[in-house]
Scaffold this motif. Structure first.
Motif, PDB file in Angstrom:
ATOM      1  N   ILE A   4      77.883   1.244  57.425  1.00 35.79           N
ATOM      2  CA  ILE A   4      79.178   1.498  56.791  1.00 35.79           C
ATOM      3  C   ILE A   4      80.247   0.578  57.362  1.00 35.79           C
ATOM      4  O   ILE A   4      81.044  -0.023  56.634  1.00 35.79           O
ATOM      5  CB  ILE A   4      79.578   2.978  56.968  1.00 35.79           C
ATOM      6  CG1 ILE A   4      78.587   3.873  56.212  1.00 35.79           C
ATOM      7  CG2 ILE A   4      80.988   3.214  56.469  1.00 35.79           C
ATOM      8  CD1 ILE A   4      78.771   5.344  56.485  1.00 35.79           C
ATOM      9  N   SER A   7      80.290  -2.817  55.999  1.00 33.40           N
ATOM     10  CA  SER A   7      80.903  -3.097  54.697  1.00 33.40           C
ATOM     11  C   SER A   7      82.218  -3.840  54.857  1.00 33.40           C
ATOM     12  O   SER A   7      82.587  -4.661  54.000  1.00 33.40           O
ATOM     13  CB  SER A   7      81.130  -1.790  53.922  1.00 33.40           C
ATOM     14  OG  SER A   7      82.122  -0.990  54.562  1.00 33.40           O
ATOM     15  N   ILE A  72      91.278  -1.470  55.895  1.00 34.38           N
ATOM     16  CA  ILE A  72      90.513  -1.777  54.688  1.00 34.38           C
ATOM     17  C   ILE A  72      91.432  -1.755  53.462  1.00 34.38           C
ATOM     18  O   ILE A  72      91.360  -2.633  52.588  1.00 34.38           O
ATOM     19  CB  ILE A  72      89.354  -0.782  54.505  1.00 34.38           C
ATOM     20  CG1 ILE A  72      88.316  -0.948  55.622  1.00 34.38           C
ATOM     21  CG2 ILE A  72      88.686  -0.965  53.146  1.00 34.38           C
ATOM     22  CD1 ILE A  72      87.196   0.066  55.572  1.00 34.38           C
ATOM     23  N   GLY A 167      84.139   1.048  50.453  1.00 32.14           N
ATOM     24  CA  GLY A 167      84.181   1.164  51.906  1.00 32.14           C
ATOM     25  C   GLY A 167      85.098   2.286  52.363  1.00 32.14           C
ATOM     26  O   GLY A 167      84.754   3.041  53.280  1.00 32.14           O
TER      27      GLY A 167
END
Length: 456
Positions: A4, A7, A72, A167
């Motif tokens: 994860i 990502s 992110i 993500g």
């Protein structure tokens, strides 16, 4: 968790490789020379480097998971702005915002993992973390070339949007939060000095010899940047909780990846910038053709990851760092021999081998750097090491671009030709080779306990 967190690496690596492939098309659309458009890459890398020193403190203060998610989101929004840019100034501003998101995204994601692993798990976790991240540069060149030719260069930024949204959902749902702590107040003076020094130095490197600023200004910027860097180092060495903790360099297994890794990454950072330009401007290849050949580097890097543990177990960290640097330098030097008469299959093989050797080196550096760092120093270590990772990559683009400009000026050419690319590749090979002698000081037993089953 590693997949994860990867990502985020995937999104960042995909972005950097598709931008390099789309650079000539971006230059035509925005009315800028292709060599000058290198600023679209270096702006991101400089912003990334400037803000990374703050990432460890921010993660401790507000919680690593929360900061990771915010980073992110910032990176994803900035990618949309890059796709909407109408001129070079707007592109530079959007790339700077991307750098802010990336500065918090990758080191904080790595921190989420490092706080949950034992020393003997370090290499395995590093491999799990980086292999999905390598899908970015593996897919980047062909995807970037196809999107540029079929749709527009703007589409290479918009593909980050669905990846970023996915993500965010995965991090929110599956990664447990680390409770925030109460770290000492941030070293604002040190952060300011470090940020100013990096920004001024990169501005100097970007403008030296290009006639972009009045005569004497780039030289003055270089002198000011070096002075600010000296003051920043002096300050950080004398402050209890500095912006960059240089006391970590007293750990041999942490110091060697910094010194040797610095010059190695400068040489490695020049290659992704030079290869697409060589194929498109020198060979006359389309963006799609260039991307399909350029992705050989990432394919080699991806293929090396499963073999890294065997190589380190068989030869040890010190030997790999010395001799692999030599092999990597030879592959960069081989790129200097590229000519339009070369078959694309031969170019593909050279780039594939280069990806293999550079991937092994990066895995070795990234694993060894944290082997002996105490838990309480991990935040400071990720900030310092991430800064040392990103700055040379920016310098690599600057060195490659400056080498092209210098070769063009000496030959009296207004546009880059194959001899100019030859000179730039040879300069990159020299930097890569310098990593070998700088690794000799590493203890022979460095990395013991990381790779299970290491021979005596």
């Amino acid at each position: 968790m590693a997949a994860i967190v990867a990502s985020a690496l995937f999104m960042q690596n995909l972005d950097s490789t598709v931008v390099a492939t789309a650079l000539p098309a971006m230059a035509r659309s925005l009315g800028e020379p292709p060599v000058t458009m290198g600023v679209a890459i270096t702006t991101y890398l400089v912003a990334l480097t400037v803000f990374i020193p703050l990432s460890g403190w921010v993660a401790d203060r507000f919680g690593a998971k929360q900061v990771f998610m915010a980073a992110i989101a910032t990176f994803t929004v900035a990618s949309a702005f890059c796709g909407l840019a109408g001129n070079l100034a707007e592109m530079v501003a959007a790339r700077a915002l991307q750098g802010l998101g990336g500065a918090m995204m990758v080191p904080v994601g790595r921190l989420l993992l490092l706080r949950r692993v034992r020393k003997e798990e370090l290499l395995s976790v590093t491999t799990w973390l980086t292999m999905p991240g390598l899908l970015g540069p593996l897919l980047g060149p062909p995807v970037g070339g196809l999107l540029t030719d079929l749709i527009s260069w703007r589409a290479v930024f918009w593909i980050n949007i669905p990846v970023g949204v996915l993500g965010l959902l995965l991090v929110w749902r599956l990664i447990p939060a680390l409770p925030p702590s109460l770290p000492p107040p941030p070293d604002l003076r040190g952060l300011t000095l470090v940020g100013l020094a990096l920004a001024v130095l990169m501005a100097a490197f970007e403008t030296l010899g290009r006639c972009l600023l009045p005569r004497g200004v780039p030289e003055a910027l270089l002198a000011a940047g070096l002075a600010l860097a000296a003051v920043a180092v002096w300050h950080c060495r004398r402050t209890p909780n500095p912006a960059l903790d240089f006391s970590l360099l007293s750990i041999p297994s942490f110091r060697a990846p910094h010194t040797a890794g610095l010059v190695f990454r400068i040489g490695a950072g020049a290659v992704p910038f030079l290869v697409p330009l060589t194929l498109q401007l020198g060979f006359g290849a389309s963006a799609a053709e260039s991307g399909m050949v350029s992705f050989a580097t990432a394919l080699g890097a991806f293929a090396m990851k499963p073999m890294a543990q065997f190589a380190l177990r068989r030869f040890g960290f010190r030997n790999v760092m010395i001799w692999n640097a030599v092999c990597a330098a030879l592959t960069v030097a081989a790129c200097a021999a590229f000519r339009p008469g070369w078959p694309m299959a031969a170019v593909f093989v050279v780039l594939l081998l280069g990806g293999l050797f550079r991937s092994l080196h990066f895995t070795t550096l990234n694993t060894l750097a944290y082997a002996d760092v105490p838990q309480e120093k991990l935040s400071a270590a990720t900030s310092l090491y991430s800064t040392a990772q990103q700055l040379p990559l920016a310098l690599g683009v600057v060195v490659a671009s400056a080498s092209l400009q210098a070769s063009m000026a000496l030959a009296g050419r207004e546009a880059a030709a194959m001899p100019d690319f030859t000179a730039a590749f040879l300069v990159g090979a020299l930097f890569t080779l310098l990593a070998a002698p700088l690794s000799i000081s590493l203890p022979k037993d460095a990395g013991e306990g990381i790779v299970s089953g290491r021979r005596r």
